[in-house]
Design a protein around this motif. Structure first.
Motif, short mmCIF file in Angstrom:
data_model
loop_
_atom_site.label_atom_id
_atom_site.label_comp_id
_atom_site.label_asym_id
_atom_site.label_seq_id
_atom_site.Cartn_x
_atom_site.Cartn_y
_atom_site.Cartn_z
N MET A 1 23.65 71.01 117.58
CA MET A 1 22.60 71.39 118.53
C MET A 1 21.33 70.58 118.25
O MET A 1 20.88 70.50 117.11
CB MET A 1 22.30 72.89 118.42
N THR A 2 20.75 69.99 119.29
CA THR A 2 19.55 69.18 119.14
C THR A 2 18.35 70.06 118.79
O THR A 2 18.16 71.13 119.36
CB THR A 2 19.25 68.42 120.44
N ASP A 3 17.58 69.60 117.80
CA ASP A 3 16.33 70.31 117.50
C ASP A 3 15.16 69.35 117.73
O ASP A 3 15.33 68.19 118.12
CB ASP A 3 16.34 70.88 116.08
N LEU A 4 13.94 69.84 117.50
CA LEU A 4 12.75 69.06 117.80
C LEU A 4 12.68 67.78 116.96
O LEU A 4 12.26 66.73 117.45
CB LEU A 4 11.50 69.92 117.59
N ARG A 5 13.11 67.85 115.72
CA ARG A 5 13.12 66.65 114.89
C ARG A 5 14.04 65.59 115.47
O ARG A 5 13.71 64.40 115.47
CB ARG A 5 13.53 67.01 113.45
N ASP A 6 15.18 66.01 115.98
CA ASP A 6 16.09 65.05 116.61
C ASP A 6 15.43 64.34 117.78
O ASP A 6 15.61 63.12 117.98
CB ASP A 6 17.36 65.76 117.11
N VAL A 7 14.67 65.08 118.57
CA VAL A 7 13.98 64.49 119.72
C VAL A 7 13.02 63.39 119.26
O VAL A 7 12.98 62.30 119.84
CB VAL A 7 13.23 65.57 120.51
N LEU A 8 12.26 63.67 118.20
CA LEU A 8 11.25 62.71 117.75
C LEU A 8 11.87 61.51 117.05
O LEU A 8 11.40 60.37 117.23
CB LEU A 8 10.26 63.39 116.80
N GLU A 9 12.91 61.73 116.26
CA GLU A 9 13.43 60.66 115.42
C GLU A 9 13.89 59.45 116.22
O GLU A 9 13.80 58.32 115.73
CB GLU A 9 14.58 61.19 114.55
N LYS A 10 14.35 59.66 117.44
CA LYS A 10 14.82 58.53 118.26
C LYS A 10 13.67 57.63 118.71
O LYS A 10 13.91 56.50 119.15
CB LYS A 10 15.56 59.06 119.49
N HIS A 11 12.44 58.11 118.61
CA HIS A 11 11.31 57.36 119.17
C HIS A 11 10.23 57.04 118.15
O HIS A 11 9.19 56.47 118.53
CB HIS A 11 10.69 58.18 120.31
N VAL A 12 10.42 57.38 116.90
CA VAL A 12 9.42 57.13 115.87
C VAL A 12 9.94 56.07 114.91
O VAL A 12 11.09 56.14 114.45
CB VAL A 12 9.07 58.43 115.11
#
Length: 381
Positions: A1-12
């Motif tokens: 399950m995607t969490d908020l860290r997963d969302v950011l890691e792709k773009h940081v």
């Protein structure tokens, strides 16, 4: 399950933002992720209390301050702004949006306080930046909000604006940005205080927004993130050095001049969700919040504003979702984005505040892929 860290890691990291802080609060639960670093060298790790140039998510805060003047009966929505801004008491309007700047007619009515709040005064950015009146607006007054030193003092700025004809008659069209800077000057002239002083007294102090302002003092500079722009080989330094924020600017921009943190903007958002108060400290009335977060545009005005709006309406200082046309659109969602890579919204239907702060500037008026993924997560997770 995607969490908020997963969302950011792709773009940081890499070609993306050096770092980011994301906060999503729903009721008593808050999810916060700080990822990456303050700069491309990685000298300081990003933290929850890192300070960012928040750019245009300044706009909702300044609009709220105008509403406090209305609640104090110092101004009214239908008051002509010429009472306090006499430089703008008798504006001219280009005969058609494409007309030369010399081909003008008188304004059919005065510009009102409401026109400033809903961005329908007649000055600002349309979809076509090549129009003669828009080019003149850029030449005369449009400075870089990411560089505080690029603005003249308010009185000089206002005198220059007075030489620019309106693109549309007051009330006829939504135009972006300029009205927020005018709101800041209006606040100062009506209150007899500087904009920084008034915001501190009426908004920041009641809400505990201790890291929000127009300057970064010495004791907080270690928490101040660098600003970057996308480059061919990764982020490149932005348009203003950090020391541009070490002293109060000559023109505190109501359109985009604040620095802040995720928790500070979230406190502002919680106040809106609380009907104007936070933890018993009232900033606005429930009616003022309702007006602020309600769409004031006609269908034709929304359709003509597609460069900045994507089907949303406009309240005071921020957009309002009026239809679930995308996965992240929830009717009633209110907030905005900032050109330095920031976004902040409240979602009344779910009691959610969602704040994302990065230090990689946008290259277009459309939201970045990271912003879109963050919004989708905020409304669906």
């Amino acid at each position: 399950m995607t969490d908020l860290r997963d969302v950011l890691e792709k773009h940081v990291g890499g070609a993306g933002a050096p770092g980011a802080v994301a906060l999503i609060a729903r009721g008593d639960e808050t999810e916060v992720v700080a990822l990456g670093s303050h700069d491309v060298e990685g000298t300081t790790a990003m933290a929850r209390d890192s300070i960012f140039r928040v750019a245009s998510i300044t706009k909702p805060i300044v609009a709220a301050a105008v509403l406090t003047l209305i609640e104090d009966s110092l101004v009214a929505l239908d008051d002509p702004i010429g009472k306090w801004l006499p430089e703008l008491a008798s504006p001219s309007v280009v005969r058609t949006p494409a007309s030369p700047v010399e081909d003008v007619v008188p304004a059919t009515r005065p510009i009102t306080v409401a026109d400033l709040l809903d961005f329908r005064a007649g000055w600002g950015f349309p979809a076509d930046f090549s129009l003669p009146a828009v080019r003149l607006l850029f030449e005369q007054v449009q400075a870089d909000p990411r560089n505080p030193a690029s603005f003249p003092a308010p009185d000089e700025w206002l005198a220059k604006l007075a030489r620019v004809p309106l693109l549309h008659q007051p009330g006829e069209a939504w135009l972006y940005n300029t009205c927020s800077d005018l709101q800041g000057i209006l606040i100062a002239r009506v209150s007899g205080r500087s904009l920084p002083e008034y915001l501190a007294e009426r908004v920041f102090e009641p809400l505990g927004m201790t890291d929000t302002g127009f300057v970064v003092p010495p004791e907080k500079r270690a928490r101040f993130t660098r600003l970057y722009a996308p480059g061919d080989d990764g982020p490149v330094p932005g348009s203003a050095p950090d020391d541009a924020w070490h002293t109060l600017p000559p023109f505190p921009s109501g359109g985009g001049g604040l620095v802040s943190t995720a928790d500070d903007w979230a406190a502002f958002g919680r106040m809106l969700l609380g009907g104007g108060s936070l933890d018993g400290r009232r900033v606005l009335s429930a009616e003022s919040v309702r007006r602020m977060t309600t769409d004031h545009l006609s269908p034709a005005q929304r359709e003509a504003s597609t460069l900045f709006l994507e089907g949303q309406g406009w309240g005071y200082g921020g957009s309002v979702d009026i239809a679930a046309v995308d996965p992240w659109n929830v009717p009633g969602r209110y907030g905005w984005v900032g050109g330095t890579g920031t976004t902040a919204h409240v979602i009344p239907a779910t009691g959610t505040v969602a704040v994302l702060l990065t230090q990689l500037a946008m290259t277009a008026p459309t939201p970045t892929p990271l912003m879109r993924e963050f919004w989708r997560y905020a409304v669906t997770a």
